[in-house]
Design a protein around this motif. Structure first.
Motif, PDB file in Angstrom:
ATOM      1  N   PHE A  60      26.749  33.954  55.171  1.00 12.95           N
ATOM      2  CA  PHE A  60      28.088  34.111  54.611  1.00 12.95           C
ATOM      3  C   PHE A  60      28.428  35.588  54.398  1.00 12.95           C
ATOM      4  CE2 PHE A  60      26.897  29.821  53.514  1.00 12.95           C
ATOM      5  CZ  PHE A  60      28.086  29.095  53.557  1.00 12.95           C
ATOM      6  N   LEU A  61      29.657  35.954  54.757  1.00 14.96           N
ATOM      7  CA  LEU A  61      30.191  37.285  54.462  1.00 14.96           C
ATOM      8  C   LEU A  61      31.378  37.122  53.521  1.00 14.96           C
ATOM      9  CD1 LEU A  61      29.125  37.431  57.620  1.00 14.96           C
ATOM     10  CD2 LEU A  61      30.094  39.716  57.476  1.00 14.96           C
ATOM     11  N   HIS A  62      31.323  37.790  52.391  1.00 12.88           N
ATOM     12  CA  HIS A  62      32.378  37.645  51.379  1.00 12.88           C
ATOM     13  C   HIS A  62      33.640  38.416  51.773  1.00 12.88           C
ATOM     14  CE1 HIS A  62      31.601  41.756  49.964  1.00 12.88           C
ATOM     15  NE2 HIS A  62      30.308  41.463  49.927  1.00 12.88           N
ATOM     16  N   ARG A  63      34.718  38.160  51.055  1.00 11.05           N
ATOM     17  CA  ARG A  63      35.981  38.854  51.277  1.00 11.05           C
ATOM     18  C   ARG A  63      35.904  40.285  50.760  1.00 11.05           C
ATOM     19  NH1 ARG A  63      38.467  34.501  48.500  1.00 11.05           N
ATOM     20  NH2 ARG A  63      39.478  36.006  47.115  1.00 11.05           N
ATOM     21  N   GLY A  64      36.924  41.084  51.119  1.00 13.35           N
ATOM     22  CA  GLY A  64      37.033  42.416  50.549  1.00 13.35           C
ATOM     23  C   GLY A  64      37.158  42.331  49.040  1.00 13.35           C
ATOM     24  N   HIS A  65      36.641  43.328  48.338  1.00 16.83           N
ATOM     25  CA  HIS A  65      36.650  43.437  46.873  1.00 16.83           C
ATOM     26  C   HIS A  65      35.605  42.526  46.212  1.00 16.83           C
ATOM     27  CE1 HIS A  65      40.397  45.608  47.347  1.00 16.83           C
ATOM     28  NE2 HIS A  65      40.972  44.556  47.902  1.00 16.83           N
ATOM     29  N   GLU A  66      35.040  41.567  46.919  1.00 13.85           N
ATOM     30  CA  GLU A  66      34.212  40.543  46.272  1.00 13.85           C
ATOM     31  C   GLU A  66      32.713  40.789  46.458  1.00 13.85           C
ATOM     32  OE1 GLU A  66      35.479  36.575  46.483  1.00 13.85           O
ATOM     33  OE2 GLU A  66      37.602  37.043  46.270  1.00 13.85           O
ATOM     34  N   GLY A  74      27.872  36.661  44.896  1.00 13.96           N
ATOM     35  CA  GLY A  74      27.833  35.671  43.817  1.00 13.96           C
ATOM     36  C   GLY A  74      28.930  34.631  43.942  1.00 13.96           C
ATOM     37  N   ARG A  75      30.002  34.986  44.644  1.00 18.90           N
ATOM     38  CA  ARG A  75      31.115  34.064  44.845  1.00 18.90           C
ATOM     39  C   ARG A  75      30.811  33.018  45.920  1.00 18.90           C
ATOM     40  NH1 ARG A  75      35.933  33.805  42.363  1.00 18.90           N
ATOM     41  NH2 ARG A  75      37.157  34.168  44.261  1.00 18.90           N
ATOM     42  N   ILE A  76      29.668  33.161  46.597  1.00 16.93           N
ATOM     43  CA  ILE A  76      29.324  32.270  47.715  1.00 16.93           C
ATOM     44  C   ILE A  76      28.612  31.006  47.246  1.00 16.93           C
ATOM     45  CG2 ILE A  76      28.046  32.139  49.898  1.00 16.93           C
ATOM     46  CD1 ILE A  76      30.499  33.961  49.971  1.00 16.93           C
ATOM     47  N   GLN A  77      28.018  31.036  46.057  1.00 12.69           N
ATOM     48  CA  GLN A  77      27.235  29.887  45.568  1.00 12.69           C
ATOM     49  C   GLN A  77      27.983  28.561  45.717  1.00 12.69           C
ATOM     50  OE1 GLN A  77      23.995  29.599  44.139  1.00 12.69           O
ATOM     51  NE2 GLN A  77      24.389  27.400  44.156  1.00 12.69           N
ATOM     52  N   PRO A  78      29.229  28.433  45.244  1.00 12.56           N
ATOM     53  CA  PRO A  78      29.910  27.139  45.394  1.00 12.56           C
ATOM     54  C   PRO A  78      30.186  26.776  46.849  1.00 12.56           C
ATOM     55  CG  PRO A  78      31.399  28.809  44.498  1.00 12.56           C
ATOM     56  CD  PRO A  78      30.038  29.379  44.447  1.00 12.56           C
ATOM     57  N   LEU A  79      30.331  27.771  47.723  1.00 11.11           N
ATOM     58  CA  LEU A  79      30.576  27.474  49.141  1.00 11.11           C
ATOM     59  C   LEU A  79      29.358  26.832  49.780  1.00 11.11           C
ATOM     60  CD1 LEU A  79      32.606  30.497  50.543  1.00 11.11           C
ATOM     61  CD2 LEU A  79      33.385  28.453  49.373  1.00 11.11           C
ATOM     62  N   VAL A  80      28.178  27.340  49.453  1.00  5.59           N
ATOM     63  CA  VAL A  80      26.945  26.758  49.998  1.00  5.59           C
ATOM     64  C   VAL A  80      26.877  25.275  49.639  1.00  5.59           C
ATOM     65  CG1 VAL A  80      24.422  26.828  49.928  1.00  5.59           C
ATOM     66  CG2 VAL A  80      25.733  28.968  49.922  1.00  5.59           C
TER      67      VAL A  80
END
Length: 597
Positions: free
Chosen positions: A48-54, A57-63
């Motif tokens: 996973f590659l996160h969005r700009g500014h992010e 840690g924001r990827i956990q719910p996506l997994v």
């Protein structure tokens, strides 16, 4: 691997750690190890590659939402984001972010023993542009890529904003831009908007340098998307206030991928995976992932006919037939060619190009030296401008990358064993001879070949000037003739092909040359080869410059995936690639395993 923290969920064991990028900067990443791994087949991973500014840690719910509980998952904090070092929202360049991601993939492969062909990339916004650039420039054999709201063109709203930023960075190179985006513009979900606003690791500013680099790179990648043949799913938001929709469609339409899908998510803002309703995006993603892993890998032989059946072949044919460029633009280039004939002889570099060809060994050696010279005062100024052209700056960076690759291979060779090196088209041999100068304590046997006797004589003079003690053989041979590679000769540990294959549009002579290299390469030995995947001045060069044959210098950029496939066809597996200025030139290293890929 040093683990920073470990926790578990119902399906994964979570860990945090770091990896060293190409410049030895240690970047942070998260890993989700499946508790119940696949019983059959190779281990798979979602990256996973996160969005700009992010941050990751924001990827956990996506997994968890994606739900592939038997597969690994990884996510990084891009440089300048989350727990990775660097000023928030900044990086030395956008290109370095792509290099970082390439290093991340290599690290995962080496550490967790998951091959790229068993990886699938999920990338958001700016992360999607990083992924697209990586696909284009490095030509990895990943299983597929999901791009959500790809930021090929950010909506800046202010007229002439990019031009203003370019001007401002001339006076303040470290300029930062504060994001105008509010959480309510990203998602309809009040819960997700609140989490975004309350997250202390989200950086609200971005470096103007990175923003402009993103814009320039995105324009290049969208224009040349036909070089990408990896399966791609594009998820676009119907009501995106952050990025434009048109470039996403253009990129998709130009893809050469055998499996590609475009999904417009209705009533959706930019944060596609963090919206109020995510089922459409999730269902499309899960189906795509399953289809990608069921799709058999494409044979490398499919690229052998790309010289006649591909977008680059069509472009080259149009260039040959004079179908590119408007009448006004062609008239402008005609005036440039006329001025070149009048003023060119005043410049030492242009004079060499006009006499021997701008693609000749003599011309390249002059470009490598990078010392402006000319007549009548103005000639030196003209020559400086000539040497500073983007193509020649790329050539000099290619020399640096060549020397780095060669130095690394020499250094890792056992010191108690002789090392045999062959350059099949050395020209003046400057990049090789200058490198050998730094390894005269090693037992090296060097062979330089070239089709032009004058180039070999120039190489001899340079070797004398450098006071080399290394034994050197000079052989006048045609790199495309089978007779130039006798099996009776001792095999070589390293074979170099630099700046040669880019000059020829057809693949058949290149395959003959590679087959010859295969005959003279030791098992376990390495090939260093260069590529030119694209060039921003194809029409200018074709209309104004002559080649070594005295003809119009017309080039067919060979996509990296095609060049790698030709090398793979002789049993060599690519292990490393370095990308030059604006992605014009590449230097790659492949190892010979003995069997045809």
């Amino acid at each position: 691997m040093t683990t920073l923290a470990t926790s578990s969920s119902a399906a994964w064991l979570n860990s945090e750690s770091g990896f060293d990028s190409a410049d030895q900067t240690r970047l942070f990443y998260r890993c989700w190890q499946p508790i119940a791994k696949r019983a059959e087949g190779a281990q798979r991973a979602l990256i996973f590659l996160h969005r700009g500014h992010e941050h990751s840690g924001r990827i956990q719910p996506l997994v968890e939402q994606f739900g592939f509980q038997q597969d690994w998952a990884f996510a990084w904090d891009a440089r300048g984001h989350g727990y990775s070092p660097g000023e928030r929202g900044d990086a030395p360049s956008f290109e370095l972010l792509v290099q970082d991601f390439n290093a991340f993939i290599a690290y995962i492969q080496q550490t967790y023993h998951i091959e790229p062909e068993n990886m699938l990339i999920v990338a958001n916004s700016v992360g999607a542009v990083i992924a697209a650039t990586w696909l284009h420039d490095y030509a990895p054999k990943v299983r597929g890529v999901i791009m959500a709201a790809a930021a090929f063109e950010i909506k800046l709203y202010i007229p002439f904003a990019k031009a203003g930023l370019r001007l401002a960075t001339c006076f303040k190179p470290d300029l930062f831009v504060t994001s105008y985006i509010r959480s309510s513009m990203l998602t309809h979900s009040k819960q997700q908007a609140a989490q975004y606003d309350q997250d202390p690791l989200i950086a609200k500013s971005i470096s103007a340098r990175v923003l402009l680099g993103l814009a320039d790179t995105a324009k290049r990648i969208v224009h040349d998307a036909s070089a990408i043949d990896v399966p791609v799913l594009m998820l676009a938001a119907e009501n995106d206030y952050v990025v434009a929709l048109t470039p996403q469609r253009q990129f998709f339409d130009r893809l050469a991928s055998p499996l590609k899908r475009f999904e417009l998510i209705k009533n959706c803002f930019h944060a596609i995976f963090y919206e109020q309703e995510v089922e459409q995006a999730m269902q499309a993603s899960r189906q795509f992932i399953n289809d990608c892993f069921e799709l058999p890998a494409a044979p490398v032989q499919q690229h052998h006919k790309a010289d006649s059946h591909s977008a680059s072949a069509q472009q080259f044919q149009a260039l040959q037939q004079g179908e590119l460029g408007s009448p006004l633009l062609n008239m402008f280039y005609g005036m440039q060619k006329m001025m070149l004939g009048v003023l060119g002889p005043l410049s030492d570099g242009m004079k060499i190009g006009l006499t021997h060809g701008f693609d000749s060994g003599s011309s390249l050696d002059y470009v490598y030296r990078n010392q402006a010279g000319g007549r009548l005062g103005i000639g030196k100024s003209i020559d400086r401008g000539y040497l500073d052209a983007i193509g020649w700056r790329g050539i000099r960076q290619r020399k640096i990358h060549l020397q780095q690759a060669l130095s690394k291979l020499i250094a890792q060779h056992p010191q108690d064993q002789p090392l045999r090196i062959l350059d099949i088209a050395a020209g003046g041999g400057r990049y090789v001879l200058e490198t050998i100068k730094r390894f005269q304590d090693r037992e090296i046997q060097l062979t330089l070949r070239d089709f032009v006797p004058e180039n070999l004589e120039q190489a001899k003079q340079l070797a004398t000037h450098l006071h080399l003690t290394t034994p050197i053989q000079y052989q006048c041979r045609d790199a495309f003739s089978s007779d130039s590679y006798p099996e009776s000769e001792l095999p070589y540990d390293i074979v170099i092909v630099s700046g040669l294959y880019e000059l020829f549009s057809e693949n058949a002579p290149i395959m003959r040359s590679l087959q010859g290299i295969r005959q003279q390469l030791k098992k376990g030995g390495h090939v260093i080869y260069t590529g030119q995947p694209w060039h921003p001045q194809l029409l200018l060069i074709a209309k104004t410059l002559n080649n070594h044959l005295g003809e119009s210098w017309q080039m067919r950029p060979r996509p990296q995936v095609e060049m790698d496939a030709l090398v793979a066809a002789i049993g060599c597996r690519k292990v490393h690639t370095q990308i030059g200025i604006s992605g014009i030139f590449t230097v790659s290293v492949a190892q010979f395993g003995g069997a045809v890929d």
